[in-house]
Enzyme design. Structure first.
Site, PDB file in Angstrom:
ATOM      1  CB  SER A 244      -0.890   0.012   1.245  1.00 18.78           C
ATOM      2  OG  SER A 244      -1.339   1.338   1.468  1.00 18.78           O
TER       3      SER A 244
ATOM      4  CG  HIS B 124      -3.816  -1.640  -1.588  1.00 12.77           C
ATOM      5  ND1 HIS B 124      -4.932  -2.354  -1.987  1.00 12.77           N
ATOM      6  CD2 HIS B 124      -4.219  -0.890  -0.531  1.00 12.77           C
ATOM      7  CE1 HIS B 124      -5.950  -2.062  -1.198  1.00 12.77           C
ATOM      8  NE2 HIS B 124      -5.553  -1.160  -0.308  1.00 12.77           N
TER       9      HIS B 124
ATOM     10  CG  ASP C 238      -5.051   2.250   0.899  1.00 12.43           C
ATOM     11  OD1 ASP C 238      -6.050   1.511   0.749  1.00 12.43           O
ATOM     12  OD2 ASP C 238      -3.975   1.844   1.375  1.00 12.43           O
TER      13      ASP C 238
ATOM     14  CG  MET D 245      -8.108   7.088   2.708  1.00 15.14           C
ATOM     15  SD  MET D 245      -7.324   6.976   4.317  1.00 15.14           S
ATOM     16  CE  MET D 245      -6.589   5.347   4.219  1.00 15.14           C
TER      17      MET D 245
ATOM     18  CG  HIS E 154      -9.255   0.168  -0.521  1.00 14.06           C
ATOM     19  ND1 HIS E 154      -8.677  -0.086   0.703  1.00 14.06           N
ATOM     20  CD2 HIS E 154     -10.597   0.198  -0.304  1.00 14.06           C
ATOM     21  CE1 HIS E 154      -9.623  -0.201   1.623  1.00 14.06           C
ATOM     22  NE2 HIS E 154     -10.797  -0.013   1.049  1.00 14.06           N
TER      23      HIS E 154
ATOM     24  CG  MET F  11     -11.260   3.341   2.088  1.00 15.59           C
ATOM     25  SD  MET F  11      -9.689   3.234   2.970  1.00 15.59           S
ATOM     26  CE  MET F  11      -8.561   3.330   1.597  1.00 15.59           C
TER      27      MET F  11
ATOM     28  CG  MET G 236     -11.681  -3.081   4.871  1.00 14.92           C
ATOM     29  SD  MET G 236     -10.224  -2.564   3.964  1.00 14.92           S
ATOM     30  CE  MET G 236      -9.326  -1.635   5.197  1.00 14.92           C
TER      31      MET G 236
ATOM     32  N   GLY H 248      -0.842   1.541   9.480  1.00 13.98           N
ATOM     33  CA  GLY H 248      -0.139   1.269  10.725  1.00 13.98           C
ATOM     34  C   GLY H 248      -1.000   0.799  11.888  1.00 13.98           C
TER      35      GLY H 248
ATOM     36  CG  ASP I 206      -6.340  -3.043   2.921  1.00 12.80           C
ATOM     37  OD1 ASP I 206      -5.242  -2.775   3.443  1.00 12.80           O
ATOM     38  OD2 ASP I 206      -7.023  -2.217   2.290  1.00 12.80           O
TER      39      ASP I 206
ATOM     40  N   GLY J 114      -2.791  -4.159   8.678  1.00 17.39           N
ATOM     41  CA  GLY J 114      -2.012  -4.804   9.741  1.00 17.39           C
ATOM     42  C   GLY J 114      -1.287  -6.062   9.313  1.00 17.39           C
TER      43      GLY J 114
ATOM     44  N   GLY K  51       1.200  -2.011   4.000  1.00 12.04           N
ATOM     45  CA  GLY K  51       1.725  -0.654   3.853  1.00 12.04           C
ATOM     46  C   GLY K  51       2.935  -0.469   4.735  1.00 12.04           C
TER      47      GLY K  51
HETATM   48  C1  DX5 Z   1      -6.564   1.316   5.595  1.00  8.44           C
HETATM   49  C2  DX5 Z   1      -6.038   1.031   4.184  1.00  8.44           C
HETATM   50  C3  DX5 Z   1      -4.936   0.011   4.173  1.00  8.44           C
HETATM   51  C4  DX5 Z   1      -3.760   0.398   5.007  1.00  8.44           C
HETATM   52  C5  DX5 Z   1      -2.703  -0.634   5.013  1.00  8.44           C
HETATM   53  O1  DX5 Z   1      -7.576   2.219   5.519  1.00  8.44           O
HETATM   54  O2  DX5 Z   1      -7.055   0.544   3.370  1.00  8.44           O
HETATM   55  O3  DX5 Z   1      -4.566  -0.321   2.864  1.00  8.44           O
HETATM   56  O4  DX5 Z   1      -3.221   1.603   4.596  1.00  8.44           O
HETATM   57  O5  DX5 Z   1      -1.689  -0.184   5.844  1.00  8.44           O
HETATM   58  P1  DX5 Z   1      -0.988  -1.106   6.921  1.00  8.44           P
HETATM   59  O6  DX5 Z   1      -0.453  -2.275   6.171  1.00  8.44           O
HETATM   60  O7  DX5 Z   1       0.073  -0.243   7.488  1.00  8.44           O
HETATM   61  O8  DX5 Z   1      -2.041  -1.517   7.908  1.00  8.44           O
HETATM   62 ZN    ZN Z   2      -6.524  -0.376   1.365  1.00 10.46          ZN
END
Ligand code: DX5
Ligand code: ZN
Length: 223
Positions: free
Chosen positions: A10, A35, A37, A39, A69, A71, A140, A148, A178, A180, A200
């Site tokens: 990510s 990936h 993300d 937002m 992805h 959001m 998720m 993180g 996706d 952690g 990520g």
């Molecule tokens: C969360 C995102 C993930 C996240 C992954 O909203 O969709 O893709 O950034 O990041 P890590 O791997 O650090 O949890």
């Molecule tokens: Zn994501």
């Protein structure tokens, strides 16, 4: 039989000032998907990047599949922009759109593969109803919004049920996990049926991407 596992860094945890190099580097180290993300400070309380950054990565020469992805809410207005910007997969959260089938069809009409992203508290009925149309399920394992966070282990049961649903459907659908995911838990997660692993901070937060991705692959082959 060994499954075909995909690693999807990510870019949320990459160094944005050197984004092209960062993405090129993880791909050279053996990552499969990028990936991406998105937002919007509305569906989630954070703001990241949009289609122009996706287009910049393509112009930079990134050829790997880009797994967008979303959001965001609403969803539909952004789809054509992401398709034109070079997205391969576009996934969205079913709660964020008025009509799920319309949005899935829009993605397909634009020539992209489509998916649904399921929050830890979203029931699996949302995917059951659309199994015939989707190419990827993003399960998720954190609440969306931030990189993180720690993996929520309760999601593993949902992963198993979803794997069963996919196998019963006889359709070729990726099951992506996706949130952690790190080198030290990826092998365990694979046992519950995921085949695409977003990471990520677990990749970009480490010193040596090659070492991290190699260790992810080792732990996946042992799964
Ligand atoms: C969360 C995102 C993930 C996240 C992954 O909203 O969709 O893709 O950034 O990041 P890590 O791997 O650090 O949890
Ligand atoms: Zn994501």
């Amino acid at each position: 039989m060994q499954r075909d596992f995909k690693i999807a860094p990510s870019i949320l945890s990459a160094d944005f000032a050197r984004l092209g190099e960062e993405v090129e580097s993880v791909i050279q180290c053996g990552a499969d998907f990028v990936h991406f993300d998105v937002m919007d400070n509305h569906y989630v309380p954070n703001l990241t990047f949009g289609p122009v950054i996706c287009e910049s990565l393509r112009n930079y020469g990134i050829e790997a599949p880009i797994d967008v992805h979303l959001m965001v809410e609403p969803v539909d207005r952004l789809i054509s922009d992401f398709a034109k910007a070079g997205a391969t997969y576009i996934s969205f959260h079913p709660e964020a759109t008025e009509d799920i089938s319309t949005t899935l069809n829009l993605i397909k009409e634009e020539g992209c593969k489509c998916g649904l992203a399921i929050n830890p508290d979203t029931p699996l009925s949302f995917i059951e109803d659309h199994l015939e149309s989707i190419d990827i399920i993003t399960m998720m394992s954190v609440f969306p919004g931030f990189a993180g966070q720690s993996f929520i282990p309760e999601v593993l049961d949902k992963l198993t049920s979803t794997r069963q649903m996919i196998d019963d459907s006889n359709r070729d659908i990726y099951l992506e996990i996706d949130g952690g995911v790190k080198a030290d838990n990826i092998g365990d997660i694979a046992k519950y049926g995921a085949d695409v692993f977003v990471s990520g901070s677990g990749i970009f937060g480490t010193e040596d991407y090659q070492k991290t991705i190699d260790s992810m692959r080792d732990n996946l082959s042992a799964a």
